[in-house]
Design a protein around this motif. Sequence first.
Motif, PDB file in Angstrom:
ATOM      1  N   TYR A 154       9.180 -13.362  54.475  1.00 17.68           N
ATOM      2  CA  TYR A 154       9.947 -13.992  55.554  1.00 17.68           C
ATOM      3  C   TYR A 154      10.116 -15.489  55.323  1.00 17.68           C
ATOM      4  O   TYR A 154      11.012 -16.104  55.901  1.00 17.68           O
ATOM      5  CB  TYR A 154       9.299 -13.716  56.911  1.00 17.68           C
ATOM      6  N   VAL A 155       9.297 -16.080  54.486  1.00 16.68           N
ATOM      7  CA  VAL A 155       9.470 -17.496  54.154  1.00 16.68           C
ATOM      8  C   VAL A 155      10.190 -17.645  52.809  1.00 16.68           C
ATOM      9  O   VAL A 155      11.155 -18.400  52.699  1.00 16.68           O
ATOM     10  CB  VAL A 155       8.112 -18.215  54.095  1.00 16.68           C
ATOM     11  N   TYR A 156       9.720 -16.933  51.800  1.00 18.64           N
ATOM     12  CA  TYR A 156      10.182 -17.172  50.426  1.00 18.64           C
ATOM     13  C   TYR A 156      11.392 -16.342  50.018  1.00 18.64           C
ATOM     14  O   TYR A 156      11.848 -16.441  48.879  1.00 18.64           O
ATOM     15  CB  TYR A 156       9.045 -16.927  49.442  1.00 18.64           C
TER      16      TYR A 156
ATOM     17  N   PRO B  96       2.454 -22.953  46.398  1.00 17.23           N
ATOM     18  CA  PRO B  96       1.862 -21.839  47.165  1.00 17.23           C
ATOM     19  C   PRO B  96       1.434 -20.680  46.260  1.00 17.23           C
ATOM     20  O   PRO B  96       2.102 -20.376  45.260  1.00 17.23           O
ATOM     21  CB  PRO B  96       3.001 -21.409  48.099  1.00 17.23           C
TER      22      PRO B  96
ATOM     23  N   HIS C 236      10.359 -22.521  57.835  1.00 18.79           N
ATOM     24  CA  HIS C 236       8.935 -22.154  57.787  1.00 18.79           C
ATOM     25  C   HIS C 236       8.215 -22.709  56.563  1.00 18.79           C
ATOM     26  O   HIS C 236       7.105 -22.316  56.260  1.00 18.79           O
ATOM     27  CB  HIS C 236       8.717 -20.637  57.870  1.00 18.79           C
ATOM     28  N   LEU C 237       8.877 -23.617  55.834  1.00 21.45           N
ATOM     29  CA  LEU C 237       8.205 -24.303  54.732  1.00 21.45           C
ATOM     30  C   LEU C 237       8.055 -25.775  55.089  1.00 21.45           C
ATOM     31  O   LEU C 237       8.904 -26.349  55.789  1.00 21.45           O
ATOM     32  CB  LEU C 237       9.021 -24.197  53.450  1.00 21.45           C
TER      33      LEU C 237
ATOM     34  N   MET D 113       3.702 -26.142  51.520  1.00 19.48           N
ATOM     35  CA  MET D 113       2.912 -25.240  52.366  1.00 19.48           C
ATOM     36  C   MET D 113       3.833 -24.291  53.132  1.00 19.48           C
ATOM     37  O   MET D 113       4.928 -24.662  53.545  1.00 19.48           O
ATOM     38  CB  MET D 113       2.099 -26.047  53.396  1.00 19.48           C
ATOM     39  N   GLN D 114       3.327 -23.097  53.332  1.00 23.09           N
ATOM     40  CA  GLN D 114       4.004 -22.138  54.197  1.00 23.09           C
ATOM     41  C   GLN D 114       3.506 -22.364  55.620  1.00 23.09           C
ATOM     42  O   GLN D 114       2.305 -22.303  55.880  1.00 23.09           O
ATOM     43  CB  GLN D 114       3.676 -20.726  53.730  1.00 23.09           C
ATOM     44  N   ALA D 115       4.433 -22.672  56.524  1.00 26.13           N
ATOM     45  CA  ALA D 115       4.028 -22.866  57.912  1.00 26.13           C
ATOM     46  C   ALA D 115       3.572 -21.536  58.503  1.00 26.13           C
ATOM     47  O   ALA D 115       4.149 -20.494  58.218  1.00 26.13           O
ATOM     48  CB  ALA D 115       5.189 -23.428  58.714  1.00 26.13           C
ATOM     49  N   VAL D 116       2.514 -21.550  59.267  1.00 32.76           N
ATOM     50  CA  VAL D 116       2.037 -20.337  59.922  1.00 32.76           C
ATOM     51  C   VAL D 116       1.961 -20.599  61.413  1.00 32.76           C
ATOM     52  O   VAL D 116       1.798 -21.727  61.866  1.00 32.76           O
ATOM     53  CB  VAL D 116       0.664 -19.880  59.390  1.00 32.76           C
TER      54      VAL D 116
END
Lengths: 346, 92
Positions: A51-53, B9, B57-58, B86-89
């Motif tokens: 969902y992000v990459y 990441p 979301h990054l 970073m991947q936002a969570v």
Amino acid sequence: MKLFVGTEKGLFVYSTSDRKSWTLSEPMLAGWEVSSVLPLKDKWLVGTTHYVYGATIRQSKDEGKSFSQCEASPSYKDNDFNVNRIWQMVKHPLTGKYYTGVAEAGLFESDDAELWEEVKSLSAHETRSLWQPGKGGLCLHTILFHPTNPNRIWLAISAVGAFRSDDGGKSWQVKTKGIDAIITDEKPSEVGRCVHKMVLHPHNPEKLFLQYHHGVYASDNAGDSWYKIEEGLPSNFGFPMAITHDEKLFVIPLESDGLRFSAEGQLRTYQFDHEAKRWYDSSEGLEGKGNYGTILRDAMTVDTQKNPGVYFGTTGGDVFARIGNEPWQRLPGSLPRISMLRVLES
Amino acid sequence: MPSVSIFIPTLLHDCTNGQRRLRLEATTAHDALKQLFERYPLLKVHLLDKEGKLRPHLVILSEGLPIKPFEGSDIPLSQNQELHIMQAVSGG
């Protein structure tokens, strides 16, 4: 033989030599949703989605010990569409060309599975402005090939319909005659048909079957027209459909569009009687009542052994196998939500 | 020219030949990331959208704070500065 299980959290591979005893691998590509796998003798192609990459294709040439990303995964260049998910990867048995179906709905082709090119004849289809997504997205999830005519290809897109090309993909005709339209506030058209899965008869390329949003259908003329085959089913709603080389056709009914769990709270497979033209319960070995799971559209597959096996996986992470006419058996392990299954036979 | 580090990441390590930390010389964050994509072009599809902006979301962190070098607010880099992708969570 290997059974590939794509899940929301990675790829798992079962290995077996007798289809009775199964060994489960460690997770591969852990953290990626594995939405599609094309396992070949020399390499495994894996559709990875996050969902992000985003969505790309990875491959392994060492049976899953390492993976690398394809040089040019499917990507739209000259339009506003995005590739959100790799839904289906197949290799044409006659031409050797690779095809990938994606969401947002489109088709990509490749000679080497490294460099993927958009099939623009489909993206530019005259009905494209009318295409709308279903709950699972606007996804091209089924690609089928005529066994002897390389120019005839079928596609299925949710929630759009079935398509056929008779010129190797240069043009596409909508093939939804006889399929009930999904009622929307849009003007009725030949698209707007939510085909969930479509399969081709193993020996008669004029015969196709499809699991629809509101129905189960068959065609005797390569998709030119469709008629319902629902007698005996507890529900006409469901997602997966699979057919073996000895013509065993399976569906797994869910309760309804609004209640997407096992029909009547029972995990059951139904097999089609081609002579009587009705479905019968083929669930021996499956758990009884109290099952409210879901089986997604690509989470059922078959092998090509003399006594063919059928396999499905649930959103609850259970995998089941049925060898020939033996009862279903549950394979070891409890996996993440299962997206798809595919078999590689040695 | 400052020597800086970019942290990648975990899920994307197969795009950098397994490296989680990359060292390069750059004067700005934008320049550092441009070099990163030239060296490892397979990263680009995972980090940038079709318009060349950072995917939703990054986040890119410098000294613990988010920076937006692709959205017109570049920053100068100093020796041994670290950039973390970073991947936002969210949720729980």
